[in-house]
Design a protein around this motif. Structure first.
Motif, PDB file in Angstrom:
ATOM      1  N   ARG A 104      40.662  -6.393 -13.868  1.00 27.40           N
ATOM      2  CA  ARG A 104      41.581  -5.906 -14.905  1.00 27.40           C
ATOM      3  C   ARG A 104      42.681  -6.908 -15.211  1.00 27.40           C
ATOM      4  O   ARG A 104      43.255  -6.872 -16.306  1.00 27.40           O
ATOM      5  N   LEU A 105      42.986  -7.802 -14.283  1.00 24.78           N
ATOM      6  CA  LEU A 105      43.979  -8.847 -14.545  1.00 24.78           C
ATOM      7  C   LEU A 105      43.372 -10.027 -15.298  1.00 24.78           C
ATOM      8  O   LEU A 105      44.082 -10.752 -16.003  1.00 24.78           O
ATOM      9  N   GLU A 106      42.081 -10.240 -15.172  1.00 26.38           N
ATOM     10  CA  GLU A 106      41.408 -11.407 -15.746  1.00 26.38           C
ATOM     11  C   GLU A 106      41.688 -11.612 -17.240  1.00 26.38           C
ATOM     12  O   GLU A 106      41.977 -12.733 -17.664  1.00 26.38           O
ATOM     13  N   PRO A 107      41.638 -10.575 -18.086  1.00 29.27           N
ATOM     14  CA  PRO A 107      41.882 -10.795 -19.520  1.00 29.27           C
ATOM     15  C   PRO A 107      43.284 -11.321 -19.860  1.00 29.27           C
ATOM     16  O   PRO A 107      43.490 -11.870 -20.945  1.00 29.27           O
ATOM     17  N   PHE A 108      44.237 -11.178 -18.941  1.00 30.54           N
ATOM     18  CA  PHE A 108      45.591 -11.687 -19.199  1.00 30.54           C
ATOM     19  C   PHE A 108      45.642 -13.215 -19.146  1.00 30.54           C
ATOM     20  O   PHE A 108      46.598 -13.808 -19.628  1.00 30.54           O
ATOM     21  N   GLY A 109      44.658 -13.848 -18.536  1.00 30.52           N
ATOM     22  CA  GLY A 109      44.652 -15.301 -18.427  1.00 30.52           C
ATOM     23  C   GLY A 109      45.771 -15.842 -17.545  1.00 30.52           C
ATOM     24  O   GLY A 109      46.311 -16.912 -17.809  1.00 30.52           O
ATOM     25  N   LEU A 110      46.107 -15.105 -16.511  1.00 34.09           N
ATOM     26  CA  LEU A 110      47.208 -15.500 -15.632  1.00 34.09           C
ATOM     27  C   LEU A 110      46.902 -16.815 -14.933  1.00 34.09           C
ATOM     28  O   LEU A 110      45.780 -17.063 -14.506  1.00 34.09           O
ATOM     29  N   ARG A 111      47.907 -17.652 -14.812  1.00 31.59           N
ATOM     30  CA  ARG A 111      47.738 -18.916 -14.105  1.00 31.59           C
ATOM     31  C   ARG A 111      47.609 -18.687 -12.606  1.00 31.59           C
ATOM     32  O   ARG A 111      46.891 -19.401 -11.915  1.00 31.59           O
ATOM     33  N   ARG A 112      48.307 -17.669 -12.110  1.00 33.65           N
ATOM     34  CA  ARG A 112      48.358 -17.474 -10.662  1.00 33.65           C
ATOM     35  C   ARG A 112      48.588 -15.999 -10.339  1.00 33.65           C
ATOM     36  O   ARG A 112      49.438 -15.348 -10.936  1.00 33.65           O
ATOM     37  N   VAL A 113      47.831 -15.510  -9.361  1.00 31.99           N
ATOM     38  CA  VAL A 113      48.058 -14.195  -8.769  1.00 31.99           C
ATOM     39  C   VAL A 113      48.297 -14.447  -7.277  1.00 31.99           C
ATOM     40  O   VAL A 113      47.455 -15.024  -6.603  1.00 31.99           O
ATOM     41  N   MET A 114      49.442 -14.036  -6.795  1.00 28.22           N
ATOM     42  CA  MET A 114      49.844 -14.296  -5.413  1.00 28.22           C
ATOM     43  C   MET A 114      49.875 -12.999  -4.620  1.00 28.22           C
ATOM     44  O   MET A 114      49.983 -11.910  -5.179  1.00 28.22           O
ATOM     45  N   LEU A 115      49.833 -13.152  -3.313  1.00 25.23           N
ATOM     46  CA  LEU A 115      50.038 -12.031  -2.404  1.00 25.23           C
ATOM     47  C   LEU A 115      50.444 -12.605  -1.058  1.00 25.23           C
ATOM     48  O   LEU A 115      50.334 -13.806  -0.824  1.00 25.23           O
ATOM     49  N   ALA A 116      50.897 -11.731  -0.191  1.00 23.86           N
ATOM     50  CA  ALA A 116      51.201 -12.109   1.188  1.00 23.86           C
ATOM     51  C   ALA A 116      50.514 -11.098   2.097  1.00 23.86           C
ATOM     52  O   ALA A 116      50.525  -9.903   1.821  1.00 23.86           O
ATOM     53  N   THR A 117      49.903 -11.597   3.160  1.00 24.37           N
ATOM     54  CA  THR A 117      49.264 -10.713   4.133  1.00 24.37           C
ATOM     55  C   THR A 117      49.386 -11.323   5.522  1.00 24.37           C
ATOM     56  O   THR A 117      49.324 -12.540   5.676  1.00 24.37           O
ATOM     57  N   ALA A 118      49.562 -10.470   6.491  1.00 28.13           N
ATOM     58  CA  ALA A 118      49.619 -10.928   7.876  1.00 28.13           C
ATOM     59  C   ALA A 118      48.273 -10.794   8.563  1.00 28.13           C
ATOM     60  O   ALA A 118      48.025 -11.468   9.559  1.00 28.13           O
ATOM     61  N   ASP A 119      47.387  -9.940   8.024  1.00 22.52           N
ATOM     62  CA  ASP A 119      46.190  -9.615   8.799  1.00 22.52           C
ATOM     63  C   ASP A 119      44.927  -9.323   7.997  1.00 22.52           C
ATOM     64  O   ASP A 119      43.922  -8.923   8.573  1.00 22.52           O
ATOM     65  N   ALA A 120      44.930  -9.513   6.691  1.00 20.01           N
ATOM     66  CA  ALA A 120      43.758  -9.128   5.900  1.00 20.01           C
ATOM     67  C   ALA A 120      43.212 -10.286   5.065  1.00 20.01           C
ATOM     68  O   ALA A 120      42.651 -10.081   3.997  1.00 20.01           O
ATOM     69  N   HIS A 121      43.333 -11.497   5.561  1.00 26.75           N
ATOM     70  CA  HIS A 121      42.871 -12.663   4.812  1.00 26.75           C
ATOM     71  C   HIS A 121      41.401 -12.545   4.402  1.00 26.75           C
ATOM     72  O   HIS A 121      41.045 -12.852   3.266  1.00 26.75           O
ATOM     73  N   GLY A 122      40.559 -12.097   5.318  1.00 27.50           N
ATOM     74  CA  GLY A 122      39.132 -11.977   5.027  1.00 27.50           C
ATOM     75  C   GLY A 122      38.842 -11.023   3.880  1.00 27.50           C
ATOM     76  O   GLY A 122      37.964 -11.283   3.057  1.00 27.50           O
ATOM     77  N   LEU A 123      39.569  -9.937   3.820  1.00 26.35           N
ATOM     78  CA  LEU A 123      39.397  -8.976   2.731  1.00 26.35           C
ATOM     79  C   LEU A 123      39.712  -9.624   1.389  1.00 26.35           C
ATOM     80  O   LEU A 123      38.933  -9.519   0.439  1.00 26.35           O
ATOM     81  N   TYR A 124      40.828 -10.309   1.302  1.00 24.71           N
ATOM     82  CA  TYR A 124      41.226 -10.926   0.035  1.00 24.71           C
ATOM     83  C   TYR A 124      40.322 -12.095  -0.341  1.00 24.71           C
ATOM     84  O   TYR A 124      40.057 -12.328  -1.519  1.00 24.71           O
ATOM     85  N   GLU A 125      39.827 -12.822   0.654  1.00 23.46           N
ATOM     86  CA  GLU A 125      38.890 -13.919   0.382  1.00 23.46           C
ATOM     87  C   GLU A 125      37.614 -13.404  -0.272  1.00 23.46           C
ATOM     88  O   GLU A 125      37.016 -14.096  -1.100  1.00 23.46           O
ATOM     89  N   LYS A 126      37.181 -12.184   0.049  1.00 26.78           N
ATOM     90  CA  LYS A 126      35.973 -11.603  -0.542  1.00 26.78           C
ATOM     91  C   LYS A 126      36.058 -11.526  -2.057  1.00 26.78           C
ATOM     92  O   LYS A 126      35.034 -11.545  -2.742  1.00 26.78           O
ATOM     93  N   VAL A 127      37.271 -11.402  -2.603  1.00 27.00           N
ATOM     94  CA  VAL A 127      37.420 -11.261  -4.056  1.00 27.00           C
ATOM     95  C   VAL A 127      37.991 -12.519  -4.704  1.00 27.00           C
ATOM     96  O   VAL A 127      38.378 -12.494  -5.865  1.00 27.00           O
ATOM     97  N   GLY A 128      38.048 -13.626  -3.930  1.00 25.37           N
ATOM     98  CA  GLY A 128      38.417 -14.905  -4.534  1.00 25.37           C
ATOM     99  C   GLY A 128      39.754 -15.494  -4.144  1.00 25.37           C
ATOM    100  O   GLY A 128      40.062 -16.625  -4.532  1.00 25.37           O
ATOM    101  N   PHE A 129      40.591 -14.783  -3.391  1.00 20.03           N
ATOM    102  CA  PHE A 129      41.863 -15.366  -2.963  1.00 20.03           C
ATOM    103  C   PHE A 129      41.604 -16.436  -1.918  1.00 20.03           C
ATOM    104  O   PHE A 129      40.607 -16.392  -1.199  1.00 20.03           O
ATOM    105  N   ARG A 130      42.494 -17.417  -1.855  1.00 15.46           N
ATOM    106  CA  ARG A 130      42.423 -18.449  -0.836  1.00 15.46           C
ATOM    107  C   ARG A 130      43.832 -18.775  -0.373  1.00 15.46           C
ATOM    108  O   ARG A 130      44.805 -18.433  -1.052  1.00 15.46           O
ATOM    109  N   THR A 131      43.947 -19.415   0.756  1.00 14.62           N
ATOM    110  CA  THR A 131      45.279 -19.766   1.252  1.00 14.62           C
ATOM    111  C   THR A 131      45.898 -20.828   0.349  1.00 14.62           C
ATOM    112  O   THR A 131      45.186 -21.606  -0.300  1.00 14.62           O
ATOM    113  N   VAL A 132      47.199 -20.867   0.313  1.00 15.23           N
ATOM    114  CA  VAL A 132      47.935 -21.836  -0.493  1.00 15.23           C
ATOM    115  C   VAL A 132      47.713 -23.220   0.122  1.00 15.23           C
ATOM    116  O   VAL A 132      47.894 -23.413   1.329  1.00 15.23           O
ATOM    117  N   THR A 133      47.309 -24.180  -0.706  1.00 18.09           N
ATOM    118  CA  THR A 133      47.006 -25.508  -0.182  1.00 18.09           C
ATOM    119  C   THR A 133      48.253 -26.320   0.129  1.00 18.09           C
ATOM    120  O   THR A 133      48.217 -27.189   0.994  1.00 18.09           O
TER     121      THR A 133
END
Length: 144
Positions: A104-133
């Protein structure tokens, strides 16, 4: 659960009128490490100023998950307050909710979607998030 069975059992809505705000408050203020003790008034204000995603059981309408996005709908979004009812964790509901948010965010053409997590990295990686380089570029004002 398979993706098709999840779609048959649950639906996602961004209609804030459907949210069970007292339930979301209870989830966050008593069980979410990042929001322990948060007041219901703060939850209500956050809901009012955000794009909200509620996931609901088909038929009963019972809310089973929640996610909130703070965004200008043009360049940036912050995904926060992602919560899945404890009885449904590990069933794919969280992944399905995050896929819905992403799509639902994709049509906005956002440059960046951020989040912070202490323990659910694997969950977010499943949908395309990655750690900040280059975390050295990022700064914070307030508590971490």
């Amino acid at each position: 659960m398979t993706e098709s069975s999840l779609a048959q059992r649950y639906e996602t809505s961004t209609d804030p009128a459907r949210l069970d705000v007292p339930l979301v408050h209870r989830w966050l203020s008593t069980d979410a490490y990042w929001a322990l003790g948060r007041s219901e008034e703060t939850v209500r204000r956050a809901v009012e100023g955000s794009l909200n995603f509620g996931m609901y059981e088909q038929g009963s309408g019972r809310q089973v998950a929640y996610a909130r996005v703070v965004t200008d709908r043009a360049t940036f979004a912050w995904l926060c307050d992602v919560y899945v009812d404890a009885s449904l964790r590990g069933t794919g509901v969280g992944t399905a909710l995050l896929e819905e948010v992403r799509d639902r965010l994709e049509p906005f053409g956002l440059r960046r979607v951020m989040l912070a997590t202490a323990d659910a990295h694997g969950l977010y990686e499943k949908v395309g998030f990655r750690t900040v380089t280059d975390p050295g570029k990022w700064m914070v004002l307030g508590t971490e």
